[in-house]
Design a protein around this motif. Structure first.
Motif, PDB file in Angstrom:
ATOM      1  N   VAL A   1       0.841  -1.202   0.000  1.00 35.14           N
ATOM      2  CA  VAL A   1       0.000   0.000   0.000  1.00 35.14           C
ATOM      3  C   VAL A   1       0.871   1.244   0.000  1.00 35.14           C
ATOM      4  N   GLU A   2       1.928   1.240   0.787  1.00 31.45           N
ATOM      5  CA  GLU A   2       2.812   2.404   0.858  1.00 31.45           C
ATOM      6  C   GLU A   2       3.422   2.709  -0.503  1.00 31.45           C
ATOM      7  N   ARG A   3       3.696   1.681  -1.271  1.00 30.66           N
ATOM      8  CA  ARG A   3       4.271   1.883  -2.604  1.00 30.66           C
ATOM      9  C   ARG A   3       3.220   2.290  -3.628  1.00 30.66           C
ATOM     10  N   GLY A   4       1.978   1.874  -3.430  1.00 29.96           N
ATOM     11  CA  GLY A   4       1.013   2.024  -4.504  1.00 29.96           C
ATOM     12  C   GLY A   4      -0.214   2.865  -4.251  1.00 29.96           C
ATOM     13  N   TYR A   5      -0.350   3.465  -3.044  1.00 36.37           N
ATOM     14  CA  TYR A   5      -1.617   4.140  -2.722  1.00 36.37           C
ATOM     15  C   TYR A   5      -1.894   5.336  -3.622  1.00 36.37           C
ATOM     16  N   GLN A   6      -0.872   5.935  -4.220  1.00 37.07           N
ATOM     17  CA  GLN A   6      -1.103   7.079  -5.103  1.00 37.07           C
ATOM     18  C   GLN A   6      -1.631   6.659  -6.470  1.00 37.07           C
ATOM     19  N   HIS A   7      -1.580   5.386  -6.739  1.00 33.55           N
ATOM     20  CA  HIS A   7      -1.962   4.897  -8.066  1.00 33.55           C
ATOM     21  C   HIS A   7      -3.240   4.074  -8.071  1.00 33.55           C
ATOM     22  N   THR A   8      -3.525   3.379  -6.975  1.00 33.33           N
ATOM     23  CA  THR A   8      -4.731   2.553  -6.948  1.00 33.33           C
ATOM     24  C   THR A   8      -5.243   2.396  -5.526  1.00 33.33           C
ATOM     25  N   ARG A   9      -6.573   2.367  -5.407  1.00 30.64           N
ATOM     26  CA  ARG A   9      -7.213   2.085  -4.121  1.00 30.64           C
ATOM     27  C   ARG A   9      -7.965   0.760  -4.176  1.00 30.64           C
ATOM     28  N   ARG A  10      -7.766   0.015  -5.244  1.00 30.40           N
ATOM     29  CA  ARG A  10      -8.459  -1.261  -5.412  1.00 30.40           C
ATOM     30  C   ARG A  10      -7.717  -2.378  -4.668  1.00 30.40           C
ATOM     31  N   VAL A  11      -8.407  -3.008  -3.749  1.00 32.71           N
ATOM     32  CA  VAL A  11      -7.792  -4.112  -3.013  1.00 32.71           C
ATOM     33  C   VAL A  11      -7.434  -5.245  -3.971  1.00 32.71           C
ATOM     34  N   GLU A  12      -8.217  -5.389  -5.035  1.00 39.62           N
ATOM     35  CA  GLU A  12      -7.926  -6.439  -6.013  1.00 39.62           C
ATOM     36  C   GLU A  12      -6.524  -6.273  -6.612  1.00 39.62           C
ATOM     37  N   ASP A  13      -6.107  -5.035  -6.837  1.00 42.72           N
ATOM     38  CA  ASP A  13      -4.780  -4.795  -7.398  1.00 42.72           C
ATOM     39  C   ASP A  13      -3.691  -5.225  -6.426  1.00 42.72           C
ATOM     40  N   TYR A  14      -3.884  -4.946  -5.151  1.00 46.61           N
ATOM     41  CA  TYR A  14      -2.879  -5.340  -4.164  1.00 46.61           C
ATOM     42  C   TYR A  14      -2.856  -6.851  -3.981  1.00 46.61           C
ATOM     43  N   ALA A  15      -4.015  -7.467  -4.018  1.00 41.46           N
ATOM     44  CA  ALA A  15      -4.060  -8.919  -3.906  1.00 41.46           C
ATOM     45  C   ALA A  15      -3.312  -9.578  -5.061  1.00 41.46           C
ATOM     46  N   ALA A  16      -3.491  -9.036  -6.262  1.00 42.87           N
ATOM     47  CA  ALA A  16      -2.784  -9.590  -7.421  1.00 42.87           C
ATOM     48  C   ALA A  16      -1.277  -9.438  -7.277  1.00 42.87           C
ATOM     49  N   ARG A  17      -0.837  -8.296  -6.787  1.00 42.13           N
ATOM     50  CA  ARG A  17       0.599  -8.066  -6.610  1.00 42.13           C
ATOM     51  C   ARG A  17       1.191  -9.009  -5.568  1.00 42.13           C
ATOM     52  N   LEU A  18       0.411  -9.318  -4.557  1.00 42.02           N
ATOM     53  CA  LEU A  18       0.903 -10.169  -3.479  1.00 42.02           C
ATOM     54  C   LEU A  18       0.634 -11.646  -3.716  1.00 42.02           C
ATOM     55  N   GLY A  19      -0.097 -11.943  -4.777  1.00 41.26           N
ATOM     56  CA  GLY A  19      -0.372 -13.341  -5.099  1.00 41.26           C
ATOM     57  C   GLY A  19      -1.310 -14.017  -4.129  1.00 41.26           C
ATOM     58  N   CYS A  20      -2.307 -13.278  -3.645  1.00 34.61           N
ATOM     59  CA  CYS A  20      -3.283 -13.856  -2.725  1.00 34.61           C
ATOM     60  C   CYS A  20      -4.663 -13.324  -3.083  1.00 34.61           C
ATOM     61  N   SER A  21      -5.665 -13.724  -2.338  1.00 32.89           N
ATOM     62  CA  SER A  21      -7.029 -13.289  -2.625  1.00 32.89           C
ATOM     63  C   SER A  21      -7.390 -12.058  -1.811  1.00 32.89           C
ATOM     64  N   VAL A  22      -8.441 -11.375  -2.268  1.00 38.50           N
ATOM     65  CA  VAL A  22      -8.969 -10.234  -1.515  1.00 38.50           C
ATOM     66  C   VAL A  22      -9.432 -10.701  -0.139  1.00 38.50           C
ATOM     67  N   ARG A  23     -10.028 -11.868  -0.088  1.00 37.15           N
ATOM     68  CA  ARG A  23     -10.498 -12.389   1.192  1.00 37.15           C
ATOM     69  C   ARG A  23      -9.334 -12.570   2.167  1.00 37.15           C
ATOM     70  N   THR A  24      -8.195 -13.042   1.674  1.00 38.29           N
ATOM     71  CA  THR A  24      -7.023 -13.229   2.533  1.00 38.29           C
ATOM     72  C   THR A  24      -6.553 -11.904   3.111  1.00 38.29           C
ATOM     73  N   LEU A  25      -6.502 -10.857   2.267  1.00 38.65           N
ATOM     74  CA  LEU A  25      -6.072  -9.547   2.740  1.00 38.65           C
ATOM     75  C   LEU A  25      -7.052  -8.971   3.750  1.00 38.65           C
ATOM     76  N   THR A  26      -8.325  -9.101   3.463  1.00 38.49           N
ATOM     77  CA  THR A  26      -9.336  -8.565   4.370  1.00 38.49           C
ATOM     78  C   THR A  26      -9.296  -9.292   5.712  1.00 38.49           C
ATOM     79  N   ARG A  27      -9.140 -10.607   5.661  1.00 34.72           N
ATOM     80  CA  ARG A  27      -9.062 -11.373   6.909  1.00 34.72           C
ATOM     81  C   ARG A  27      -7.852 -10.930   7.742  1.00 34.72           C
TER      82      ARG A  27
END
Length: 318
Positions: free
Chosen positions: A201-227
């Motif tokens: 998030v620190e690297r990318g918050y200026q470019h995207t607020r979509r959790v889906e984008d961060y999940a893709a970068r981290l190789g996990c699901s949105v549910r995993t991040l939210t949990r």
């Protein structure tokens, strides 16, 4: 060296500078305006040691009491405003590379410490000596190692100061932080995922607020991040991202004259109206009203501070 618990005034009468990495200065030198009414957006890391008077410091809009012996740890990118007609402080400032290769973690130092007794005497001595050496050895290449190690020792000592109660907020709208002051116990795997997410998030918050984008970068699901976010902070992954964007918007609105629409574009909003709605939802007032409030003696409702993502593991008391 000073052993009486009081700073000798001589080393701090003038600014001592080592431009390459480390310098010391007074609180008056740090403020961008004589009245210290406007927050300062910091580009370098700081330690601020109050040496005289009583007042307050607003660190990322959290109001903290200051008196002799109060020490603030301020990170690059945060906003700081110190208020009090007779409040004096000594500032130690350093570049990101100043501690490279040394076994010290600046983020282990809490954001607020009230020093006392032997701890106060020791810190005053070390800050005083660092200021003297910065002034005496200004521009001397051979002094670089001396100053780096003095700063490292100071930070290590501060990280070992016994924990004291941190003051509650003053006139602050209650909003959760990304990292709460008393984190909930969470499984180790979820804590690790949360840390990874914060750094992304620190690297990318200026470019995207979509959790889906961060999940893709981290190789996990949105549910995993939210949990993971819920386990550590009690907030969803989307709320974590939005609070980081709102905090950065608050910093820029309070400490710069950058046009509101331009701030919105910097944070990924193509339309000023969308940015205005987002900010009002997160902070409770419009960007214009928030900016106008920066000249007030004390803050209105604002976003509470969020430590940098890299500091998630570190500060026990920040």
């Amino acid at each position: 060296m000073v052993s009486s618990g009081q700073l000798s005034p001589a080393p701090f009468a003038a600014r001592a500078t080592v431009p390459a990495e480390i310098d010391t200065l007074t609180l008056g030198d740090l403020a961008s305006d004589p009245g210290r009414r406007r927050p300062v957006l910091l580009e370098r890391d700081l330690l601020v040691l109050t040496t005289g008077g009583h007042g307050t410091a607003e660190l990322d809009f959290r109001v903290l009491p200051c008196r002799p012996g109060t020490l603030l740890r301020v990170r690059a990118g945060q906003v700081l405003r110190c208020a009090g007609p007779h409040l004096d402080a000594t500032v130690v400032r350093w570049d990101a590379d100043a501690l490279r290769g040394l076994d010290v973690d600046p983020d282990a130092v809490p954001a607020w410490i009230q020093l006392a007794g032997e701890d106060e005497d020791a810190v005053i001595n070390e800050v005083s000596q660092l200021a003297v050496d910065c002034q005496r050895h200004h521009g001397v290449a051979a002094a670089r190692g001396l100053l780096r190690h003095q700063l490292a020792v100071l930070l290590l000592r501060l990280s070992l100061v016994p924990e004291r109660p941190r003051p509650g907020p003053v006139r602050e709208r209650p909003r959760p932080e990304l990292v709460p002051e008393r984190p909930r116990p969470a499984p180790r795997a979820e804590v690790a995922t949360f840390h990874r997410f914060c750094r992304e998030v620190e690297r990318g918050y200026q470019h995207t607020r979509r959790v889906e984008d961060y999940a893709a970068r981290l190789g996990c699901s949105v549910r995993t991040l939210t949990r993971a976010c819920l386990a550590v902070t009690g907030r969803s992954a989307k709320q974590v991202v939005d609070e980081r964007v709102a905090l950065q918007a608050s910093r820029l609105l309070a400490a710069t004259d950058e046009p509101i629409a331009q701030i919105g574009r910097r944070l990924g909003f193509s339309e000023p109206t969308n940015f205005g709605r987002f900010f009002t939802r997160e902070v409770g007032m419009s960007p214009g009203a928030f900016r106008a409030a920066r000249e007030r003696p004390a803050p209105g409702p604002v976003v509470r501070p969020r430590p940098p993502a890299d500091a998630v593991d570190g500060p026990r008391r920040a």
